[in-house]
Write an enzyme that holds these catalytic residues in place. Structure first.
Site, PDB file in Angstrom:
ATOM      1  NE  ARG A   1      -3.616  -2.526   0.230  1.00  0.00           N
ATOM      2  CZ  ARG A   1      -3.273  -3.709  -0.282  1.00  0.00           C
ATOM      3  NH1 ARG A   1      -2.143  -3.836  -0.969  1.00  0.00           N
ATOM      4  NH2 ARG A   1      -4.049  -4.753  -0.134  1.00  0.00           N
TER       5      ARG A   1
ATOM      6  CB  SER B   1      -9.204  -1.593   3.648  1.00  0.00           C
ATOM      7  OG  SER B   1      -9.805  -2.781   3.188  1.00  0.00           O
TER       8      SER B   1
ATOM      9  CD  GLU C   1      -5.428   0.333   2.357  1.00  0.00           C
ATOM     10  OE1 GLU C   1      -5.894   0.242   1.209  1.00  0.00           O
ATOM     11  OE2 GLU C   1      -5.463  -0.611   3.172  1.00  0.00           O
TER      12      GLU C   1
END
Length: 337
Positions: A162, A237, A333
């Site tokens: 990520r 997420s 994230e």
């Protein structure tokens, strides 16, 4: 090109946070973008893609640019592979569906991820055993300070979990204008072992799945677990799955024998953040209109009128509880502004 003043960004972010942009403009072609960048104050620009990986906690006192270029072009191919250049304003899921319709493989496990193509490399989006870095050949980007174009190879993008160079060293310095992908035309390597994909295929009695079968399984799984931002504000997420030492994992396993894990290497293990959040009692939790989704604890939601600050404070509360209970620091994230 017309710059609008004091525009609400609620329709432009998937959390549905109602903050205002001091100035706002939509740009549909690269030439206009370059012209604007050259003429405008370089330090006072805020780029908006699909609005799917951000949490807005305050008004944006900048010129917000909604870069909306479209286009998918096959630029090179041989018997086995194809190079496809995709403009950054293309919707990610629509590009995945296009690839499947062409029987081009490599992004099918990334079906139904919200956002645009141009922001996919920044986060190195991933799901169900695939990451976008595995298919990216290069990214073309506009340097904000100079107005000049540059091409980044896959290696130069410094992709990680990520992560990318655009999220770290070169954050806010470039605008990705297009991405070139290498997809397979035959001998597709399918990834069915991750998550519930194989279970979905078994239920459908599919023994030799196509990339379309994989995509449909992923879509079904995501629709069961994740809320549609059109009906319940969210950004998918919210936290990364933490990677911890094997020593810490084995210590925690004694107290929590049901703790799931995915080996990363000999010394580290990845633990699902959603499981940690659920174990701490946050699944379905709600504080005013900020909450945690009832089906997937990894997803923070806006039940209607939550502010970005309220959702941010909830995320800090979750992080602190997990640190206290497990000794694990989970990282956000999404990009927080």
């Amino acid at each position: 090109m017309k710059i609008q003043k004091n525009i609400s960004l609620k329709p432009y972010n998937t959390f549905g946070i109602d903050v205002n942009a001091a100035e706002f403009i939509t740009i549909d072609n690269l030439e206009s973008l370059i012209d604007l960048i050259v003429k405008h104050n370089k330090k006072n620009i805020f780029l908006l893609g699909g609005g799917s990986n951000m949490l807005l906690t305050k008004d944006i006192d900048q010129l917000v640019i909604k870069f909306n270029t479209k286009g998918i072009d096959i630029i090179e191919q041989d018997q086995h592979n194809v190079l496809v250049e995709v403009q950054s304003g293309e919707n990610w899921h629509e590009f995945v569906l296009w690839s499947i319709a062409m029987d081009f493989a490599g992004v099918e496990n990334l079906s139904l991820i919200p956002g645009n193509v141009g922001t996919a490399p920044i986060q190195n989006i991933g799901a169900y055993g695939q990451e976008v870095k595995d298919t990216i050949v290069s990214c073309t980007a506009l340097e904000i300070q100079t107005g000049k174009m540059r091409t980044f190879t896959n290696e130069q993008c410094n992709f990680g979990y990520r992560e990318s160079i655009f999220k770290n060293q070169l954050k806010d310095q470039y605008i990705i204008t297009s991405v070139t992908f290498k997809l397979t035309k035959d001998n597709h390597v399918l990834k069915t072992q991750y998550g519930a994909i194989q279970a979905k295929l078994d239920i459908a009695q599919i023994q030799n799945p196509t990339i379309k079968d994989i995509s449909q399984a992923v879509i079904a799984i995501r629709q069961e677990k994740l809320p549609d931002p059109k009906h319940l504000g969210n950004s998918g997420s919210f936290f990364k799955n933490p990677i911890i030492t094997r020593e810490l994992f084995e210590s925690l396993l004694k107290k929590h024998p049901d703790m799931p894990s995915y080996p990363v290497d000999q010394n580290t293990v990845k633990v699902p953040a959603g499981w940690l959040i659920e174990k701490c009692g946050f699944k379905g939790y709600r504080k005013n209109d900020a909450g945690v989704h009832e089906n997937q604890a990894l997803v923070l939601v806006n039940h209607g009128n939550a502010t970005g600050q309220e959702i941010y404070e909830l995320s800090k509360e979750i992080q602190a509880k997990i640190q206290h209970c497990f000794g694990i620091k989970i990282q956000v994230e999404v990009n927080i502004f």
